[in-house]
Design an enzyme around this catalytic site. Structure first.
Site, PDB file in Angstrom:
ATOM      1  N   CYS A 100     -18.410 -38.632  14.076  1.00 48.00           N
ATOM      2  CA  CYS A 100     -18.325 -37.174  13.937  1.00 48.00           C
ATOM      3  C   CYS A 100     -18.426 -36.786  12.461  1.00 48.00           C
ATOM      4  CB  CYS A 100     -17.023 -36.658  14.524  1.00 48.00           C
ATOM      5  SG  CYS A 100     -16.810 -34.876  14.337  1.00 48.00           S
TER       6      CYS A 100
ATOM      7  N   GLU B  60       0.837  -1.201   0.000  1.00 48.89           N
ATOM      8  CA  GLU B  60       0.000   0.000   0.000  1.00 48.89           C
ATOM      9  C   GLU B  60       0.876   1.257   0.000  1.00 48.89           C
ATOM     10  OE1 GLU B  60      -3.980  -1.301   2.412  1.00 48.89           O
ATOM     11  OE2 GLU B  60      -2.095  -1.356   3.485  1.00 48.89           O
ATOM     12  N   PHE B  61       1.937   1.237   0.810  1.00 52.79           N
ATOM     13  CA  PHE B  61       2.830   2.393   0.839  1.00 52.79           C
ATOM     14  C   PHE B  61       3.476   2.592  -0.529  1.00 52.79           C
ATOM     15  CE2 PHE B  61       6.925   4.445   1.311  1.00 52.79           C
ATOM     16  CZ  PHE B  61       6.609   5.556   2.086  1.00 52.79           C
TER      17      PHE B  61
ATOM     18  N   LYS C   9      17.703  -8.873  -0.458  1.00 52.80           N
ATOM     19  CA  LYS C   9      17.331  -7.613   0.191  1.00 52.80           C
ATOM     20  C   LYS C   9      16.723  -7.960   1.554  1.00 52.80           C
ATOM     21  CE  LYS C   9      14.904  -3.240  -0.549  1.00 52.80           C
ATOM     22  NZ  LYS C   9      14.177  -3.214   0.734  1.00 52.80           N
TER      23      LYS C   9
ATOM     24  N   CYS D 193     -11.429 -34.428  18.976  1.00 51.22           N
ATOM     25  CA  CYS D 193     -12.757 -35.007  19.170  1.00 51.22           C
ATOM     26  C   CYS D 193     -12.585 -36.520  19.145  1.00 51.22           C
ATOM     27  CB  CYS D 193     -13.712 -34.555  18.070  1.00 51.22           C
ATOM     28  SG  CYS D 193     -15.296 -35.434  18.110  1.00 51.22           S
TER      29      CYS D 193
END
Length: 759
Positions: A458, A57-58, A141, A452
């Protein structure tokens, strides 16, 4: 820069990049607003170590500012952010003037822009020094904090931040606590005065441990390693800095007295001899094509490195050419930073829910405002377990940093604490299964994960197991995806689903699926208007055209029939036995040859199989002790699923007793095909290199396994050598090593199948 929420004004500014140029008055207002935003975000990033917007964004805002200035230079003022380097100097530290200015780097965000910079640089060099050949020093970098070290007669006398490039902050006392930075240099004939530039950072694993200790101490976690490093160096108390896991790599030299070196790479070697920490990752490359390969390799493996990176720096290596190319007011003309596409964005964490995996493990995951990251829209991200939620310090309602590297499951990195408003709330792990209501508990005492225990009934566990058995590492049933698994195990209609156990999978009839319906968004003229129940396996049907099985449903039954002939190891993986992934399954199938033999084996016999061991042996024994598990195997066998491998007696056992590791990409073998070739010839296909390894087969992007093989003196061969090895059981000295190509790093291979992340 790094990490935070998109503000309304940011969104407006980003949107303006693609709009038509507004009238002059509006443009001036936009420019002034943008300049103020960039100053505010830069100050938060450099001076407060608390970023308010993400890097991406910057960068978008900054480039818009540059775009306006390029079109309307009359708007540019001396205090424009584009005319400054880095941040301001904090009043909390004494100002320090650098002997030689510290520049920023020019950023490029696409390979087209990098190509344009390289061509421009080559053209300039051709004009300055006709016939000169450029060597490119190419390095990672590091996402850290730039620091300038001043040595006099080999003694460290001062350390400072970059600041505005001319004046930085004196952080000497804090830098002296970093173990990797020597107070005294080694060697003779050291320069009388010299500035060393580098990057202070926190290694990735150390950052994770640091955040855990921060949360345990009741403090807010850091958003990312860069800000953790910057915040640590700006502590007023050096004892606090000393407790932070800071490291440094030096990558440049400023003012120097009496030092005569011809190149940047030559300087690195000299700095290393003096005892300064230099990066092990840099390379001097002869061609731009090699630079592109370096960028691609490190981009693919960037999260396997010891520290965070956000791009690749490319420099003209020769100092004479550097001096001739010179600098602008902000950046050197002889260096550029290529920044990888952003993998981290900020979004709102709306809720934390839990998913129940195929072996019952309960996994928290985040529900977020949808956000585009790494080319796809993400709404959910894993949080692994309740301890990870606590360690990351995230709360429901936080703005969070989200990372998605390539095809990896999206991960919530941490919260942006600076944006909290007090409405956030803690996550509380449920005590009962959200799918079946059974009380949750650890599988055994001391386990971090809770599970569980209602494995058989299940609905969530059954759905996950059905989805898993169709995966590429198991039966490889392409037409049985996530939504199909839901439709088979827990549809909206009928009340009794087609599958109440995976035992019935191969007994399904196409007509059994005619009435299966699932809930989907209802669209009216392209707009979502509630939900509706629709057939999943059959077409909707009309008065004129009756409902029939869809093409994908017919394909599903074709693939179920093909799946019956899959080899034994794939059947083992499909059973969702805890810890039994492809590696262990292959070992078991190779050792026993049939499901009956595996069932009849004792735990001790199972544990003695190379690649299995006591943990997997215990899991197998426990699994087969359950009646309903054995019913699955019996039902599949009765339906015609292959339960024994036919041994190819004609296949020579050329690799009997040999351990072979395959790493990197081979042109004519997939990873599974290479392993199969080794196993069928009696060899062991290992996932890690050790002194017991006989051969390492290395292809493109071979990575750390190749490095380890070379350090241990293990024989390395390429694909041609591999073919020779398969045929003859050995490779003559000096043969078969032409194609072994190292890369920067490589992720270690999974030894077991992960379970139950949100799909």
């Amino acid at each position: 820069m790094s990490t935070a929420k998109t503000s309304p004004e940011t969104e407006a500014a980003v949107e303006s990049v693609s709009t038509d140029t507004p009238p002059a008055g509006d443009l001036r207002e936009e420019y002034q607003a943008l300049a103020e935003q960039v100053r505010r975000y830069r100050f938060a990033y450099y001076n407060e170590d608390a970023p308010l917007v993400s890097d991406a964004e910057f960068d978008t805002l900054y480039r818009r500012l540059e775009e306006i200035e390029a079109l309307h230079p009359e708007l540019v003022t001396n205090d424009s952010p584009t005319q400054e380097v880095g941040g301001e100097v904090s009043a909390a530290f004494s100002p320090v003037e650098h002997l030689q200015r510290m520049y920023s780097l020019e950023d490029v965000f696409s390979l087209d822009e990098l190509d344009a910079w390289v061509r421009k640089t080559e053209a300039s060099v051709a004009t300055i020094s006709p016939g000169a050949r450029i060597k490119w020093l190419t390095e990672l970098k590091i996402d850290g904090l730039a620091v300038n070290l001043l040595y006099r007669n080999g003694e460290l006398v001062r350390a400072a931040t970059r600041g505005d490039g001319t004046t930085g902050e004196d952080i000497t006392h804090n830098v002296l606590t970093i173990a990797s930075i020597p107070r005294s240099l080694k060697g003779e004939n050291l320069p009388a005065e010299m500035e060393i530039r580098g990057e202070v950072f926190i290694p990735s694993k150390d950052f994770e441990r640091l955040n855990v200790t921060m949360v345990e101490a009741g403090k807010a976690p850091f958003a990312n390693p860069r800000n953790a490093a910057a915040g640590s160096l700006r502590q007023k108390d050096p004892e606090v800095t000393a407790r932070r896991p800071l490291s440094m790599y030096v990558h440049g030299i400023g003012a120097r007295e009496g030092l005569d070196v011809a190149s940047q790479s030559g300087t690195y070697e000299l700095l290393k001899q003096w005892g300064l920490p230099t990066s092990p990752y840099y390379k001097v490359l002869d061609t731009y094509e090699e630079v592109l390969k370096y960028i691609a390799d490190n981009g693919e493996h960037r999260h396997d490195l010891s520290h965070e990176i956000d791009g690749i720096v490319v420099k003209v290596d020769d100092f004479a050419l550097q001096r001739a190319l010179g600098n602008t007011s902000r950046v050197p003309r002889w260096s550029v930073a290529y920044k990888y596409p952003p993998e981290e964005v900020n979004t709102k964490l709306l809720d934390i829910r839990v998913n129940v995996g195929r072996t019952g493990r309960v996994t928290p995951y985040g529900i977020m405002e949808p956000v585009l990251v790494s080319g796809s829209t993400v709404e959910m991200a894993t949080l692994h377990n309740q301890d990870v939620v606590k360690a990351k310090g995230v709360k429901i309602g936080d703005t969070v940093v989200l990372r998605k590297a390539g095809d990896v499951i999206p991960e919530i990195v941490g919260p942006v604490v600076a944006l909290r408003d007090g409405s956030e709330r803690d996550f509380v792990m449920p005590t009962h299964c959200p799918s079946c209501g059974t009380e949750l508990k650890p599988a055994k005492e001391g386990d971090v994960d809770i599970r569980c225990p209602n494995a058989k009934s299940c609905p969530s566990q059954l759905r996950e197991r059905v989805f898993h058995l169709a995966g590429r590492g198991a039966f490889d049933i392409e037409a049985l995806g996530w939504e199909a698994a839901i439709a088979l195990t827990s549809p909206a209609e009928p009340e009794n689903p087609p599958l109440t156990s995976e035992a019935g999978l191969f007994d399904l009839k196409i007509e059994d699926l005619a009435d299966v319906r699932i809930e989907r968004p209802k669209r009216v003229k392209g707009v979502v208007d509630g939900t509706e129940l629709v057939p999943y396996f059959y077409t909707k049907g009309t008065a004129k055209k009756p409902s029939v099985a869809s093409a994908n449903t017919r394909k599903l039954f074709d693939e179920l029939e093909k799946a019956k002939s899959q080899p034994l190891w794939r059947v083992l993986v499909a059973l969702s036995i805890r810890h039994v992934g492809p590696t262990a399954a292959r070992a078991l199938a190779g050792a026993f040859g049939s499901m009956d033999a595996i069932r009849a084996a004792t735990e001790e016999q199972l544990a003695h199989v190379d690649g299995v061991g006591p943990t997997i042996a215990a899991a197998l024994t426990e699994w087969f002790a359950e009646d309903w598990h054995r019913e699955i195997v019996d039902a599949w066998a009765a339906a015609g699923v292959r339960m024994a491998d036919e041994r190819d007696e004609s296949m020579p056992r050329t690799l009997e007793g040999l351990t072979v590791v395959v790493t990197g990409t081979l042109p004519n073998f997939s990873r599974d095909e290479a392993k199969e070739a080794i196993l069928t010839r009696g060899g062991k296909a290992s996932g890690s290199v050790s002194k017991k390894t006989d051969y390492v087969v290395a292809g493109e992007n071979a990575g750390t396994k190749l490095d380890k093989a070379e350090s241990l003196g293990v024989r390395v061969i390429d694909e041609d050598g591999f073919r020779t090895l398969l045929a003859e059981g050995s490779v003559p000295d000096g043969a078969g090593a032409e194609g072994a190509v190292p890369a920067a790093e490589s992720a270690s291979e999974e030894e077991s199948v992960p379970e139950g992340e949100p799909a």
